[in-house]
Design a protein around this motif. Structure first.
Motif, short mmCIF file in Angstrom:
data_model
loop_
_atom_site.label_atom_id
_atom_site.label_comp_id
_atom_site.label_asym_id
_atom_site.label_seq_id
_atom_site.Cartn_x
_atom_site.Cartn_y
_atom_site.Cartn_z
N GLU A 1 21.42 -30.68 -0.85
CA GLU A 1 20.70 -29.70 -1.64
C GLU A 1 19.26 -30.18 -1.71
O GLU A 1 18.99 -31.32 -2.06
CB GLU A 1 21.29 -29.59 -3.05
CG GLU A 1 22.73 -29.13 -3.10
CD GLU A 1 22.91 -27.68 -2.70
OE1 GLU A 1 21.95 -26.90 -2.87
OE2 GLU A 1 24.00 -27.33 -2.21
N GLY A 2 18.34 -29.34 -1.35
CA GLY A 2 16.95 -29.74 -1.36
C GLY A 2 16.11 -28.75 -0.58
O GLY A 2 16.46 -27.57 -0.45
N GLU A 3 15.00 -29.24 -0.05
CA GLU A 3 14.07 -28.37 0.69
C GLU A 3 13.43 -29.20 1.79
O GLU A 3 12.88 -30.27 1.53
CB GLU A 3 13.01 -27.82 -0.27
CG GLU A 3 12.06 -26.84 0.37
CD GLU A 3 11.18 -26.14 -0.65
OE1 GLU A 3 10.88 -24.94 -0.46
OE2 GLU A 3 10.77 -26.79 -1.64
N ALA B 1 14.45 -33.82 -2.01
CA ALA B 1 15.32 -33.38 -3.10
C ALA B 1 14.91 -34.08 -4.38
O ALA B 1 14.25 -35.13 -4.36
CB ALA B 1 16.79 -33.68 -2.78
N HIS C 1 15.57 -26.46 -4.91
CA HIS C 1 16.87 -26.86 -4.40
C HIS C 1 17.64 -25.67 -3.85
O HIS C 1 17.74 -24.63 -4.48
CB HIS C 1 17.69 -27.54 -5.50
CG HIS C 1 17.43 -29.00 -5.58
ND1 HIS C 1 18.33 -29.90 -6.07
CD2 HIS C 1 16.35 -29.74 -5.22
CE1 HIS C 1 17.83 -31.12 -6.01
NE2 HIS C 1 16.63 -31.04 -5.52
N ARG C 2 18.15 -25.87 -2.66
CA ARG C 2 19.08 -24.95 -2.04
C ARG C 2 19.76 -25.73 -0.92
O ARG C 2 19.28 -26.79 -0.53
CB ARG C 2 18.38 -23.71 -1.47
CG ARG C 2 17.26 -24.03 -0.49
CD ARG C 2 16.71 -22.78 0.15
NE ARG C 2 17.66 -22.23 1.11
CZ ARG C 2 17.48 -21.07 1.73
NH1 ARG C 2 16.42 -20.34 1.46
NH2 ARG C 2 18.35 -20.63 2.60
#
Length: 335
Positions: A113-115, A164, A316-317
């Motif tokens: 989860e992050g970018e 993240a 976050h995704r």
């Protein structure tokens, strides 16, 4: 010149014809596959859950066309090897591996989860210089750990650096996709089979990679980190070309543009560091990723504060598309 297909990212299973039948299947009694997260030139990524504890994971398989391709299976195993040999939290752990019912391999990875930095750039535009320095220091530390074990990534780019925010607000940095890495442990015949081919994404490869030289060392990744910094600071890659052949020729024959000319108000120390990292001659670059990181330390400000600022920016995704390209989506003949 022949070219690999660039990754194509998708957000819905209905857009993915490859491996569609795997959705809902149980792998070796341990993992239940959900929808496809994305498809690359040679692999497909699925969301999944581990049955013993219901933990979310990611499962990667080769596309139907490449399910039994010996070279690509070897590359998939190389990523597993790196994750297990290089003890660094910045490398995404391989949790498990196995075989599908058709006998082709699958790999289970931690779900991130992050970018990625590429998405951050698209969302915010050029990144603040001290933030670029702090991110690059962290990325260089991860690469130094890999280099120390004999692995050269060969495909460092903004899509492969994921940021993240931890539960306590700290910055977490990961480097993805060691599938096209060069290994000092590889047999001679493997290295010779790579001669004359370019592994990595053309816009980010070093001049020696662009020449099709398989005998690269960590300074190829130092060059890529320079390219990474250039793009993060300016919002554009240093080299562009009308096609892959033209792009590779420019990387081989031309010095990288100076970031200071594009950003006249930039502290000249950034310009000096980026220029040295991207020197065409290997022996004119920083000798190691660690030495590059040391040169950036004075430019990152108070690192605790700087990293907290970066962490605050991260959205976050699930990093869907950036988990796709484990195996070579680019393997082209050298210019």
């Amino acid at each position: 010149m022949t070219g690999g297909s660039a990754p194509r990212n998708v957000g819905a299973v209905g857009h993915v014809a490859e491996r569609r039948s795997l959705r809902g299947s149980i792998l070796e009694g341990r993992y239940e596959l959900g929808g496809a997260l994305g498809i690359g030139g040679t692999s497909v990524v699925f969301e999944a859950r581990r049955l013993e504890d219901d933990a979310p994971v990611v499962v990667k398989v080769l596309r139907d066309t490449f399910a039994f391709n010996v070279e690509l299976i070897q590359r998939l195993r190389r990523e597993i090897e790196v994750a297990r040999r290089v003890a660094h939290p910045g490398i995404v752990p391989v949790l498990d591996e196995g075989m599908l019912d058709d006998g082709s391999p699958f790999v289970v990875l931690q779900r991130l989860e992050g970018e990625c930095v590429a998405r951050l750039l698209r969302r915010t535009g050029p990144i603040a210089p001290k933030h670029v320095a702090a991110i690059t220091i962290r990325a260089a530390a991860i690469l130094h750990a890999a280099h120390s074990q004999g692995y050269v990534h060969r495909d460092i780019k903004p899509e492969h650096v994921v940021l993240a925010r931890t539960a306590d607000g700290r910055l977490d940095v990961r480097i993805l996709d060691f599938g096209v890495c060069a290994s000092a442990h590889a047999p001679v015949e493997e290295r010779e089979s790579e001669r004359g081919r370019v592994y990595g994404t053309p816009a980010y490869v070093s001049p020696e990679q662009a020449c099709g030289n398989p005998d690269v060392d960590g300074r190829a990744d130092v060059f890529a980190l320079g390219t990474f910094m250039f793009e993060a600071l300016t919002g554009r890659a240093p080299f562009i070309g009308s096609n892959v052949a033209n792009l590779l020729r420019r990387i081989i024959r031309e010095d990288a543009p100076r970031v200071g000319l594009l950003l006249p108000d930039l502290d000249l120390r950034y310009d000096t560091v980026v220029a040295r990292a991207m020197a065409r001659r290997v022996d004119e670059r920083f000798p190691s990723a660690r030495s590059l990181a040391r040169a950036l330390l004075p430019l990152a400000g108070d690192r605790r504060e700087t990293e907290a600022e970066i962490a605050h920016l991260v959205r976050h995704r699930s990093e869907r598309q950036d988990l796709v390209a484990t195996v070579p989506d680019y393997a082209v003949d050298a210019a």
